[in-house]
Design an enzyme around this catalytic site. Structure first.
Site, mmCIF file in Angstrom:
data_model
loop_
_atom_site.group_PDB
_atom_site.id
_atom_site.type_symbol
_atom_site.label_atom_id
_atom_site.label_comp_id
_atom_site.label_asym_id
_atom_site.label_seq_id
_atom_site.Cartn_x
_atom_site.Cartn_y
_atom_site.Cartn_z
ATOM 1 N N CYS A 155 27.880 62.829 70.827
ATOM 2 C CA CYS A 155 28.688 63.948 70.332
ATOM 3 C C CYS A 155 30.121 63.708 70.802
ATOM 4 O O CYS A 155 30.402 63.766 72.004
ATOM 5 C CB CYS A 155 28.150 65.270 70.868
ATOM 6 S SG CYS A 155 29.121 66.677 70.311
ATOM 7 N N GLY A 156 31.002 63.412 69.857
ATOM 8 C CA GLY A 156 32.378 63.029 70.205
ATOM 9 C C GLY A 156 33.190 64.176 70.771
ATOM 10 O O GLY A 156 33.940 64.001 71.746
ATOM 11 N N CYS B 162 33.558 67.865 63.952
ATOM 12 C CA CYS B 162 32.574 66.891 64.445
ATOM 13 C C CYS B 162 33.350 65.628 64.817
ATOM 14 O O CYS B 162 33.977 65.009 63.945
ATOM 15 C CB CYS B 162 31.542 66.604 63.360
ATOM 16 S SG CYS B 162 30.353 65.335 63.821
ATOM 17 N N GLY B 163 33.336 65.272 66.077
ATOM 18 C CA GLY B 163 34.136 64.141 66.543
ATOM 19 C C GLY B 163 33.624 62.809 66.027
ATOM 20 O O GLY B 163 34.418 61.973 65.551
ATOM 21 N N THR B 164 32.314 62.579 66.127
ATOM 22 C CA THR B 164 31.779 61.326 65.578
ATOM 23 C C THR B 164 32.019 61.306 64.067
ATOM 24 O O THR B 164 32.313 60.248 63.492
ATOM 25 C CB THR B 164 30.273 61.180 65.883
ATOM 26 O OG1 THR B 164 29.602 62.382 65.516
ATOM 27 C CG2 THR B 164 30.027 60.866 67.355
ATOM 28 N N ASN C 135 24.334 63.307 59.419
ATOM 29 C CA ASN C 135 25.477 64.229 59.371
ATOM 30 C C ASN C 135 26.266 63.874 58.112
ATOM 31 O O ASN C 135 26.478 62.686 57.832
ATOM 32 C CB ASN C 135 26.351 64.035 60.601
ATOM 33 C CG ASN C 135 25.580 64.233 61.899
ATOM 34 O OD1 ASN C 135 25.278 65.360 62.276
ATOM 35 N ND2 ASN C 135 25.229 63.134 62.573
ATOM 36 N N ASN D 49 21.499 69.311 69.929
ATOM 37 C CA ASN D 49 21.976 70.106 68.798
ATOM 38 C C ASN D 49 21.506 71.562 68.925
ATOM 39 O O ASN D 49 20.562 71.858 69.675
ATOM 40 C CB ASN D 49 21.434 69.521 67.497
ATOM 41 C CG ASN D 49 22.151 68.250 67.083
ATOM 42 O OD1 ASN D 49 23.378 68.169 67.176
ATOM 43 N ND2 ASN D 49 21.403 67.274 66.606
ATOM 44 N N ASN E 298 25.507 57.768 66.152
ATOM 45 C CA ASN E 298 24.684 58.682 65.347
ATOM 46 C C ASN E 298 25.047 58.477 63.860
ATOM 47 O O ASN E 298 26.095 57.910 63.532
ATOM 48 C CB ASN E 298 24.871 60.143 65.792
ATOM 49 C CG ASN E 298 26.308 60.610 65.701
ATOM 50 O OD1 ASN E 298 27.223 59.838 65.462
ATOM 51 N ND2 ASN E 298 26.518 61.893 65.883
ATOM 52 N N ARG F 234 23.643 67.436 61.246
ATOM 53 C CA ARG F 234 22.212 67.385 61.531
ATOM 54 C C ARG F 234 21.929 68.274 62.746
ATOM 55 O O ARG F 234 22.595 68.141 63.777
ATOM 56 C CB ARG F 234 21.864 65.920 61.832
ATOM 57 C CG ARG F 234 20.458 65.635 62.220
ATOM 58 C CD ARG F 234 20.253 64.167 62.492
ATOM 59 N NE ARG F 234 20.980 63.678 63.688
ATOM 60 C CZ ARG F 234 20.768 62.507 64.281
ATOM 61 N NH1 ARG F 234 19.879 61.673 63.780
ATOM 62 N NH2 ARG F 234 21.457 62.136 65.340
HETATM 63 N N1 LIG Z 1 24.886 66.831 65.057
HETATM 64 C C1 LIG Z 1 25.151 65.501 65.540
HETATM 65 C C2 LIG Z 1 25.486 65.438 66.990
HETATM 66 C C3 LIG Z 1 26.737 66.196 67.341
HETATM 67 C C4 LIG Z 1 28.010 65.581 66.800
HETATM 68 C C5 LIG Z 1 29.211 66.295 67.343
HETATM 69 N N2 LIG Z 1 29.462 67.586 66.856
HETATM 70 C C6 LIG Z 1 30.448 65.440 67.453
HETATM 71 O O1 LIG Z 1 31.496 66.000 67.784
HETATM 72 O O2 LIG Z 1 30.371 64.223 67.314
HETATM 73 C C7 LIG Z 1 23.912 64.606 65.300
HETATM 74 O O3 LIG Z 1 22.784 65.114 65.239
HETATM 75 O O4 LIG Z 1 24.096 63.392 65.202
#
Ligand SMILES: N[C@@H](CCC[C@H](N)C(=O)O)C(=O)O
Length: 289
Positions: free
Chosen positions: A85-86, A218-220, A191, A76, A158, A210
């Site tokens: 990180c998706g 944010c993909g996830t 998140n 991060n 995550n 986060r």
């Molecule tokens: N901030 C997230 C990790 C990153 C997620 C990302 N941007 C995505 O695209 O999934 C964490 O700390 O879990």
């Protein structure tokens, strides 16, 4: 002349990353170094760093080396480590293609959440198999100022808290992390996604990540939102036997998420390399202090 470290800059729906190719894991990428690189005024700027390492050369990925040659060591923007990180994994795949390590088509990438399968399509979009969502039991609540919402706890490797709101503006400026209770639901932080409906199986979201703050995507988080929306709507592909596809609009673009009857989730969206250059190692050492 001081030493130079190669980097690239890329993004997936404007979730942007500093990409640091380091196949043999030779760099000391400390949390302070990551934070300095991601600094948008004094550094290169990014929501996070994609440290590109051969799985065999990284202690956290060695066991996955037979399945996936490359490990996404994701950090991060504040230097903290995240499991997954998706958007990052799609941009990581684009980098591997850009660098000539892989061709378009199918590949695998090791992550802290396990090995992920990726498909680089001819049309430019990148699809990633995100694994299954876990939905831990228990009520959680997200608060911004005077407003509170019940939220869904979704784990995509995550942790996420997904709150359905009447208006995305109700999330406020998101300069700081919205409190989520009970804190025991998220011992490692969370998140937070705010979601509104746009139409049938179509939603829009904002996110506070986060370790990175508000990001443009944010993909996830988008996968967590798709699953939370499906369950809210009474849709569960495991029960119906039919895949469910959701369109998730983020401030930086659009992601398409499909949950299959076996629970596997696929996410499709753009992934772009925008620049490449060299980091002055002396500057980095100085920035780290
Ligand atoms: N901030 C997230 C990790 C990153 C997620 C990302 N941007 C995505 O695209 O999934 C964490 O700390 O879990």
């Amino acid at each position: 002349m001081s030493t130079r470290i190669a980097f690239l800059k890329g993004h997936g729906t404007e979730n942007d990353f500093v990409i640091v190719p380091d196949p043999e894991n030779a760099l000391d990428l400390s949390p302070a170094a990551v934070a300095a690189l991601c600094d948008r005024r004094a550094g290169i700027g990014g929501d996070g760093v994609l440290h590109v390492v051969r799985s065999a050369a990284h202690p956290e990925a060695r066991e996955m080396a037979a399945e996936a040659e490359w490990f996404m060591d994701y950090r991060n923007g504040d230097g903290s480590v995240a499991e997954m990180c998706g958007n990052g994994v799609r941009v990581f795949a684009r980098y591997l293609q850009h660098a000539g390590h892989v061709a378009e088509g199918d590949l695998t990438i090791a992550t802290r959440a396990g090995v992920r399968t990726v498909h680089i399509a001819k049309d430019g979009d990148v699809t990633v198999g995100m694994g299954r969502a876990r939905l831990p039991e228990g009520d959680v609540t997200v608060t911004v100022g005077e407003r509170s919402w019940p939220a869904r706890n979704v784990n995509m490797g995550n942790p996420h808290a997904v709150a359905f709101v009447a208006d995305l503006a109700h999330a406020g400026d998101l300069y700081s992390a919205p409190p989520v209770s009970p804190a025991t639901a998220y011992p490692d932080g969370v998140n937070v996604e705010f979601v509104v409906d746009r139409g049938p199986r179509h939603v829009a979201m904002r996110v506070h990540e986060r370790g990175s703050g508000e990001t443009r995507s944010c993909g996830t988080g988008a996968c967590a939102v798709a699953v939370a929306t499906a369950r809210r709507d009474g849709t569960d592909p495991a029960v119906t036997g039919t895949p469910a596809t959701y369109t998730v609009d983020v401030p930086g673009g659009r992601l398409v998420i499909t949950e299959r009857p076996d629970g596997e989730i696929e996410m499709t969206g753009p992934a772009v390399i925008v620049a490449e250059g060299e980091i002055d190692a002396e500057w980095l050492a100085h920035a780290v202090g």
